[in-house]
Design a protein around this motif. Sequence first.
Motif, PDB file in Angstrom:
ATOM      1  N   UNK A 168       0.835  -1.213   0.000  1.00 59.49           N
ATOM      2  CA  UNK A 168       0.000   0.000   0.000  1.00 59.49           C
ATOM      3  C   UNK A 168       0.866   1.258   0.000  1.00 59.49           C
ATOM      4  N   UNK A 169       1.933   1.259   0.793  1.00 56.31           N
ATOM      5  CA  UNK A 169       2.830   2.417   0.839  1.00 56.31           C
ATOM      6  C   UNK A 169       3.507   2.618  -0.512  1.00 56.31           C
ATOM      7  N   UNK A 170       3.969   1.532  -1.138  1.00 56.61           N
ATOM      8  CA  UNK A 170       4.617   1.644  -2.448  1.00 56.61           C
ATOM      9  C   UNK A 170       3.639   2.166  -3.497  1.00 56.61           C
ATOM     10  N   UNK A 171       2.401   1.690  -3.447  1.00 56.41           N
ATOM     11  CA  UNK A 171       1.392   2.176  -4.389  1.00 56.41           C
ATOM     12  C   UNK A 171       1.096   3.653  -4.160  1.00 56.41           C
ATOM     13  N   UNK A 172       0.960   4.041  -2.900  1.00 61.96           N
ATOM     14  CA  UNK A 172       0.693   5.446  -2.594  1.00 61.96           C
ATOM     15  C   UNK A 172       1.827   6.353  -3.081  1.00 61.96           C
ATOM     16  N   UNK A 173       3.054   5.837  -3.062  1.00 55.79           N
ATOM     17  CA  UNK A 173       4.178   6.659  -3.525  1.00 55.79           C
ATOM     18  C   UNK A 173       4.038   7.000  -4.999  1.00 55.79           C
ATOM     19  N   UNK A 174       3.383   6.137  -5.781  1.00 50.15           N
ATOM     20  CA  UNK A 174       3.184   6.432  -7.208  1.00 50.15           C
ATOM     21  C   UNK A 174       1.955   7.303  -7.446  1.00 50.15           C
ATOM     22  N   UNK A 175       1.030   7.323  -6.485  1.00 50.09           N
ATOM     23  CA  UNK A 175      -0.174   8.149  -6.617  1.00 50.09           C
ATOM     24  C   UNK A 175       0.016   9.523  -5.994  1.00 50.09           C
TER      25      UNK A 175
END
Length: 712
Positions: free
Chosen positions: A113-120
């Motif tokens: 989730x943190x990695x995905x949020x970094x791209x969003x």
Amino acid sequence: MTTSRPAARELAWPLLLALVLAGVAFFLYQRNTGLQPSVFADEWYYSKMSRLTPLADSMLPSYLYLWLFGASSACGTGFLDCVRLGNLAFFIGAAPFVYLIARRYAGKPLAAAVALLSTLAPLNSFTAYFMPETMYYFGFCVLSWVALTGGDWRPSTQALASGAVLGLMSLVKVHALFLLPALCPFLLLASHQRGGAWLLRGLAMAALAAVLTFALKFGLGYVFAGKNGLSIFGYFYESTKLGVDRLALLAAASVNARGHLMTLALVYGLPLAILGHALGARLLSWRGAQAAAAHAPATARRELLHLYTLLMLGAAAGLTVMYTAGLHVPGSREGFRLHLRYYSFVFPLLAVVAAAAVAPGQATAGPRHPWLRWVLAALLGATLLLALSRLQGYTMNVVDGPDIFGINLAGKSFRILVGLQLLLLLGWAASVRLPGWAGTRLAPLLFVCLALPAAYAASYQGVGRHLATLRTPTPTDMAAVFTREHVPAAERGDVVIAGLDLSLMIRAQFHIDHPDTTLLSYEGFGPLAEYQLPLHKKWMVLLGDFTVPDEVLTLQRTPWYSVVRLPDPGTTLSRINLALPPDPAVLTGIEGLSRIEPWGRWSDAKQVVFHFARPLPRRVGVLFNARAYDVNAQLPFQARVGGVTKEFRVGWHMREFALHFDTDGTARTLAIEVPQPVSPAERGQPGDTRPLGIGIGEIVITDGSARVEAAR
């Protein structure tokens, strides 16, 4: 069969993350493709330095970035979309490193989730620009992974890897050098955590990282740019002069720092509280924390995460605040600009800090100093309440800080975000746990799963609207593309772009895509006189509602722009240097000029008259290099050849301009009427009583009777 199932479960979340990242990459690609450039002068300078000029001529020492993205020239006129693909590759490529960092402190779902949020995050807007931010962000994520996982490596390996990454980052953005004062103390304290003879080992690690950083910066800099690559900060930053008044600098810095703190509290209030508590608790109970770290590897890892994040955030944000304060001058709003992009690359670590506090057994959730939690929550809560009324007074734009630009500070979403952060801080201070989830901390979990996505969604509304406006070409884009398509490639260096708005003129330069195009500013729209047209150039792009003299051929004319072919100057007949005595073969006499000076001569009468030895051509061109004195710079002069009189204006600074006269072919004089001669003595400079008006350095006489028309 039994062995394969655990392996499949082990790979499930990474594979799912890879699929989702591919979807995000496709979305960003679709969003960015075909957009017009918008960040000027940055995008033009990076395009010019990487693609159109030698690396040695770059005013920024971003040689690695310029060399790599210079390959976009292979894409022809579509080079900008190729640059965006490169940006996207670096931006998405950083996500696996964010995942690996977060995985050390949290479970796979939360790390994903943190990695995905970094791209969003709003930072993804920089994938649309010809700028090095995404490549620099990738480098920082790699550096963070090396620093935070390097405790499992040999000390020398960790130091060398850290220095190598930081050295390469300094060749993307020179700002990386200011992270070295944060990296070196981190390596020293990381050595302390290893135990043993930590001090000498830590100093050696810091020295090794620093030496390799500068070795790579200067070594590769020399390879790319020769001697110019040995500059630390490059021409642009070394020539920038910041404020020297220390009290004024500190006052401006305090104002700017408050704006940054309010913004960080709005989006990352809870991670800031966790970091503050970790630092405060460590200072208040140094020995106890030391002992705990010796027996709890997970706690030791979290302490390194907190330390690293604090050092990097402090170094980058501190530099940003002081740099912005140095640009502030009385009467300007530079001190109120929030340049979040100079440290927003650290923001994914704040999300990791929150994720690391979710699982039970965290050092931040224990009974140590519970009053400190309430103090930090109260301070950050007060900052959030202050933001409700004060944050709107700061200057936001989509490039400086997309994280805050897109949030409507006068709207409902802003108040909702403030309320969310206040509730999370209250829950964190009270150590609220999630029932039935083995003591999972509720506030950090809600931050990662609710508050941070909400902040990103609110900011993306404004950022998305801004990027959508870049899909339709503006009149400036159309003017520049028309020029690039219709002006011969060999003549694009002879294009002058004129207008009122400097950013629009630079935008046109970007599309015309030639390093030798020049800019010319006018004070207002309307008809242009002949003397206002540039010399020694062949083409002119006029951005705005301008009209040109009839003898100038107009290639394209719209209410928003014009593209014209400038008249050829004609054959030079004589060149009169007024810093030298006149040549009798050219001039038989001069009236109304004062003594010779190193640059030329001032007029000292109401009228200046040049008497020529031979009759002037029927179509005579008179090219001046001149300036006006005092009030004459705002008044019209008159020039007369034969019976033809033309009006012109001259500014305070020496400049070139030309006039053409159609005569009967018998005229032998050129007369200039000075509007209002003024002596320096009248302006408080005793000793010089000459009535000055116009200063002339050179006059060139041309024969324009056989000029080539633009249509050819």
